[in-house]
Design an enzyme around this catalytic site. Structure first.
Site, PDB file in Angstrom:
ATOM      1  N   HIS A 271       0.806  -1.175   0.080  1.00 35.14           N
ATOM      2  CA  HIS A 271      -0.085   0.042   0.037  1.00 35.14           C
ATOM      3  C   HIS A 271       0.779   1.038  -0.168  1.00 35.14           C
ATOM      4  CE1 HIS A 271      -3.578   2.205   1.198  1.00 35.14           C
ATOM      5  NE2 HIS A 271      -2.692   3.008   1.691  1.00 35.14           N
ATOM      6  N   GLU A 272       1.823   1.391   0.938  1.00 36.93           N
ATOM      7  CA  GLU A 272       2.696   2.591   1.053  1.00 36.93           C
ATOM      8  C   GLU A 272       3.674   2.676  -0.231  1.00 36.93           C
ATOM      9  OE1 GLU A 272       1.909   4.798   3.067  1.00 36.93           O
ATOM     10  OE2 GLU A 272       0.563   3.481   4.443  1.00 36.93           O
TER      11      GLU A 272
ATOM     12  N   HIS B  96       1.789   4.531  -3.017  1.00 38.49           N
ATOM     13  CA  HIS B  96       1.783   6.021  -2.808  1.00 38.49           C
ATOM     14  C   HIS B  96       3.173   6.302  -3.184  1.00 38.49           C
ATOM     15  CE1 HIS B  96      -1.656   7.039  -0.443  1.00 38.49           C
ATOM     16  NE2 HIS B  96      -1.427   6.036   0.386  1.00 38.49           N
TER      17      HIS B  96
ATOM     18  N   HIS C 127       3.338   6.551  -6.755  1.00 35.99           N
ATOM     19  CA  HIS C 127       2.825   7.853  -7.220  1.00 35.99           C
ATOM     20  C   HIS C 127       3.433   8.776  -7.494  1.00 35.99           C
ATOM     21  CE1 HIS C 127      -1.513   9.961  -6.991  1.00 35.99           C
ATOM     22  NE2 HIS C 127      -1.105  10.023  -8.036  1.00 35.99           N
TER      23      HIS C 127
END
Length: 357
Positions: free
Chosen positions: A148-149, A152, A155
């Site tokens: 999940h991190e 980010h 991104h």
């Protein structure tokens, strides 16, 4: 749960405060998924390699660890990130708990990508709080957090915009969790598991039966979780539509729950006095965004599933251009539609949660 209550001599009319006790009993009966059985297959080192493998297959990224760069703590590791041989940024990983470090998991940007006035390459850090071990072994929830991190982080690393204030994660909250929650899906891709989910002592690949148990357990209690999340999101929105405020919070909550037919057994997850998202972190009237992001990411991942290739090169390139690289330089709603070719619907999310007929 009522059958379990009956066997234990408890009331079958289940109250909210009985729910978690009985649900855990049912979970153990149905799935018997023990972290002690799972963790040896998910060492931190192997899961970092799995993340980088996914990023390489999808986006053509390579990660070269650098031991000579200055670090703010000895636990921090640094990688130069390149795409097709060109440096695009620095990725830092700070994975261990220590005194004075904030709890939880998060992504931070030390420098954002930008092209205005010269090229600015991003410096990005992922933070978690795992207990250090030799090796460090993770639960599958920990693995999801790691991916999940990293979503980010990607991104930010893949951002390709002119102005830094529009780069990477600097998008509306409706879309900031899309790249992160989407990346979680690749943690359970069979070829990634077969290559990287290896027993810390024997090196054996994770057994398919154990993977099946992990997948089955993911959907346990999803009806309960979905209802409790959704009523909180509706409560948040309803509160912010009260122009004159609310005189009696308890009555306001009760009326809302009755209006939407919240089952008495579920009860509110967040009563107003301790609904922290209303007051901190900028989520007031925006608590819905986590579930909305799941609608978006389930729709996006469904495109890969429909293609029959979870690393389809054309789809991956479109995903990079329209989602991971676009930042807020273009309307995120339009970029999502450009990738998916359609407006998002809840169907893929309901299927993923095991709630679709």
């Amino acid at each position: 749960m009522q059958e379990t209550a009956r066997r234990e001599g408890l009331p079958e009319d289940i109250a909210p405060w009985d729910w978690r006790y009985l649900a855990e009993k049912v979970r153990l009966q149905r799935y018997a998924l023990d972290d002690a059985e799972v963790k040896p297959y998910f060492s931190l080192e192997n899961m970092l390699a799995a993340m980088f493998d996914v990023a390489g297959r999808l986006f053509g990224l390579s990660f070269e660890e650098r031991h000579d760069l200055p670090r703010y703590h000895a636990d921090v590791r640094s990688w130069e990130v390149s795409r097709h041989g060109q440096l695009i940024g620095i990725f830092l990983s700070d994975n261990f708990a220590r005194p004075g470090k904030k709890s939880g998991a998060w992504n931070s940007i030390y420098r954002a990508q930008g092209l205005h006035g010269g090229t600015s390459l991003p410096i990005v850090v992922n933070n978690t709080n795992f207990a250090k071990g030799e090796p460090t072994l993770l639960s599958f929830d920990d693995v999801r957090t790691l991916f999940h991190e990293f979503g980010h982080g990607l991104h930010c690393l893949l951002s390709n915009v002119r102005y830094q204030r529009l780069a990477g994660t600097r998008v509306p909250r409706d879309y900031v969790e899309l790249p992160s929650q989407l990346m979680e899906n690749w943690a359970l891709v069979p070829e990634i598991l077969d290559r990287h989910a290896r027993h810390a002592e024997t090196g054996a690949a994770i057994p398919p039966a154990l993977v099946a148990k992990i997948l089955a357990a993911q959907n346990f209690q999803q009806g309960y979780a979905t209802v409790r999340y959704t009523i909180s999101a509706l409560l948040d929105l309803a509160l912010h539509q009260e122009a004159d405020g609310v005189d009696d919070p308890s009555a306001f909550e009760a009326e809302l729950c009755q209006h939407y037919g919240l089952p008495a057994e579920a009860e509110l997850a967040h009563s107003l006095p301790h609904f922290n998202h209303l007051f901190n972190g900028g989520y007031a009237a925006g608590y819905y965004v986590y579930l909305w992001a799941e609608v978006l990411e389930a729709e996006a991942f469904a495109r890969f599933e429909e293609s029959g290739d979870l690393f389809d090169a054309g789809l991956a390139d479109a995903l990079r251009r329209h989602i991971y690289s676009a930042g807020n330089a273009r309307d995120p709603r339009q970029t999502f539609q450009a990738f998916c070719g359609r407006e998002p619907s809840a169907q893929a999310m309901l299927k993923k949660r095991g709630l679709a007929s």
